[in-house]
Motif scaffolding. Structure first.
Motif, mmCIF file in Angstrom:
data_model
loop_
_atom_site.group_PDB
_atom_site.id
_atom_site.type_symbol
_atom_site.label_atom_id
_atom_site.label_comp_id
_atom_site.label_asym_id
_atom_site.label_seq_id
_atom_site.Cartn_x
_atom_site.Cartn_y
_atom_site.Cartn_z
ATOM 1 N N GLN A 1 0.907 -1.138 -0.152
ATOM 2 C CA GLN A 1 0.074 -0.029 0.002
ATOM 3 C C GLN A 1 0.972 1.296 -0.163
ATOM 4 O OE1 GLN A 1 -2.892 -0.196 3.153
ATOM 5 N NE2 GLN A 1 -2.870 -2.453 3.007
ATOM 6 N N PHE A 2 1.784 1.177 0.953
ATOM 7 C CA PHE A 2 2.584 2.336 0.982
ATOM 8 C C PHE A 2 3.623 2.589 -0.291
ATOM 9 C CE2 PHE A 2 3.243 2.143 5.887
ATOM 10 C CZ PHE A 2 1.880 2.472 5.920
ATOM 11 N N GLY A 3 3.936 1.592 -1.031
ATOM 12 C CA GLY A 3 4.721 1.771 -2.187
ATOM 13 C C GLY A 3 3.726 2.357 -3.136
ATOM 14 N N THR A 4 2.717 2.203 -3.277
ATOM 15 C CA THR A 4 1.626 2.785 -4.207
ATOM 16 C C THR A 4 1.608 4.168 -4.228
ATOM 17 O OG1 THR A 4 0.529 0.484 -4.385
ATOM 18 C CG2 THR A 4 -0.430 2.675 -5.343
ATOM 19 N N VAL A 5 1.435 4.563 -3.011
ATOM 20 C CA VAL A 5 1.470 5.952 -2.471
ATOM 21 C C VAL A 5 2.699 6.783 -2.843
ATOM 22 C CG1 VAL A 5 0.887 7.709 -0.864
ATOM 23 C CG2 VAL A 5 -0.461 5.498 -0.969
ATOM 24 N N ILE A 6 3.831 5.952 -2.468
ATOM 25 C CA ILE A 6 4.974 6.862 -2.808
ATOM 26 C C ILE A 6 5.452 6.955 -4.154
ATOM 27 C CG2 ILE A 6 7.559 6.472 -2.395
ATOM 28 C CD1 ILE A 6 6.890 5.265 0.351
ATOM 29 N N ARG A 7 5.161 6.005 -4.867
ATOM 30 C CA ARG A 7 5.293 6.220 -6.381
ATOM 31 C C ARG A 7 4.375 7.185 -7.240
ATOM 32 N NH1 ARG A 7 5.705 0.317 -5.775
ATOM 33 N NH2 ARG A 7 3.649 0.217 -6.318
ATOM 34 N N LYS A 8 3.396 7.343 -6.475
ATOM 35 C CA LYS A 8 2.476 8.276 -7.170
ATOM 36 C C LYS A 8 2.435 9.853 -6.529
ATOM 37 C CE LYS A 8 -2.553 9.636 -7.462
ATOM 38 N NZ LYS A 8 -3.949 9.216 -6.967
ATOM 39 N N ASP A 9 2.773 9.965 -5.067
ATOM 40 C CA ASP A 9 2.965 11.313 -4.421
ATOM 41 C C ASP A 9 4.187 11.489 -3.726
ATOM 42 O OD1 ASP A 9 0.167 11.663 -5.333
ATOM 43 O OD2 ASP A 9 -0.604 10.591 -3.763
ATOM 44 N N GLY A 10 4.972 10.342 -3.842
ATOM 45 C CA GLY A 10 6.366 10.682 -3.111
ATOM 46 C C GLY A 10 6.013 10.336 -1.619
ATOM 47 N N ILE A 11 7.335 10.587 -0.759
ATOM 48 C CA ILE A 11 7.195 10.183 0.734
ATOM 49 C C ILE A 11 6.517 11.239 1.347
ATOM 50 C CG2 ILE A 11 8.696 10.011 2.608
ATOM 51 C CD1 ILE A 11 10.804 8.884 0.866
ATOM 52 N N ASP A 12 6.477 12.417 1.016
ATOM 53 C CA ASP A 12 5.772 13.576 1.764
ATOM 54 C C ASP A 12 4.395 13.238 1.709
ATOM 55 O OD1 ASP A 12 7.887 14.905 2.828
ATOM 56 O OD2 ASP A 12 8.132 16.171 1.140
ATOM 57 N N GLY A 13 3.978 12.731 0.465
ATOM 58 C CA GLY A 13 2.551 12.387 0.126
ATOM 59 C C GLY A 13 2.031 11.274 0.809
#
Length: 206
Positions: free
Chosen positions: A174-186
Motif C-alpha cells: 500500500q505504501f509503495g503505491t502511494v510513494i510512487r504516485k505522491d512521494g514520501i511526503d505524500g
C-alpha cells in the motif's frame, strides 16, 4: 472473517506481549505466557473505565514494539531515500495508526483467548517467532505469529502475521503505491490525515 477483522484480532492479541512487565531474561514465549492472563482480565473489564484501559494499553504497546524497524520495513526500499525528518514523521504516523487500530480492537475482541503453540528461531540468533492461535467464541481459531528481535533493552516485536499474511508486507504494498504516485511526503500527509480523521470520528484504521 474479513482481512480487517483478522488484523484487528492480531492487534488485540498484541496486548498479550507487554514488554514493560517482562523480566530482561524472559524469552518471547515466556513473555506471552506470563502476561496473557492479566491483560485479558483488563480487556474484559474495559467497559467499566474505557479511558483508563486506553491509557494502560498505550503504555504497554509502546515499549513492546520496535516502531522504527516496523516503519522501515513497511516503507521498504524507499526508506533509505527518506530524509531523517521524513523517517521520523513516517515512524510517528505509523505508530499512531497501529495504536489506534489496536485500541479499536480492544472492545471488539475482549472475549478472545490465546493459545501459545511454541516458538521457532528466526533468521538470526537474535530473532524468534512465537506461534499462537486466537480463539473467538463460535469461530475457527486464527493462526497468529509474533516476530521478535532482541534489542539492547529486551525483546521487541517487529512484525505480526495472521494466517501467514505479514502486517508489514501488507502495508509495504500500500505504501509503495502511494510513494510512487505522491512521494514520501505524500505518504506522510495521507497517514496524518487518516489518523486525524480517525481521532475525530473514533473509527479504526481502514
Amino acid at each position: 472473517m474479513t482481512v480487517l477483522k483478522k488484523w484487528l484480532v492480531a492487534l488485540c492479541a498484541a496486548a498479550l506481549l507487554p514488554a514493560a512487565f517482562a523480566a530482561a531474561t524472559d524469552t518471547p514465549e515466556q513473555i506471552v505466557r506470563n502476561v496473557s492472563r492479566d491483560v485479558l482480565d483488563i480487556l474484559k473489564k474495559s467497559d467499566k473505565n474505557p479511558a483508563s484501559v486506553r491509557d494502560q494499553v498505550d503504555a504497554k504497546l509502546v515499549p513492546l514494539a520496535d516502531f522504527n524497524r516496523m516503519t522501515a520495513l513497511a516503507v521498504g526500499r524507499y526508506w533509505k531515500s527518506a530524509t531523517p525528518d521524513q523517517q521520523a514523521a513516517l515512524t510517528k504516523e505509523f505508530r499512531t495508526m497501529l495504536v489506534r487500530t489496536y485500541l479499536s480492537a480492544l472492545t471488539i475482541y475482549k472475549n478472545s483467548s490465546v493459545d501459545v503453540k511454541g516458538s521457532r528461531p528466526g533468521d538470526t540468533p537474535d530473532e524468534q517467532t512465537v506461534q499462537t492461535e486466537v480463539n473467538l467464541p463460535g469461530q475457527k481459531p486464527i493462526g497468529l505469529d509474533f516476530n521478535f528481535e532482541k534489542a539492547d533493552n529486551g525483546w521487541k516485536v517487529y512484525d505480526i502475521s495472521v494466517e501467514g499474511i505479514s502486517f508489514i508486507n501488507s502495508h509495504r504494498n500500500q505504501f509503495g503505491t502511494v510513494i510512487r504516485k505522491d512521494g514520501i511526503d505524500g505518504l506522510i500527509q495521507q497517514l496524518s490525515a487518516q489518523n486525524a480523521n480517525a481521532t475525530k470520528s473514533g473509527t479504526a484504521a481502514k
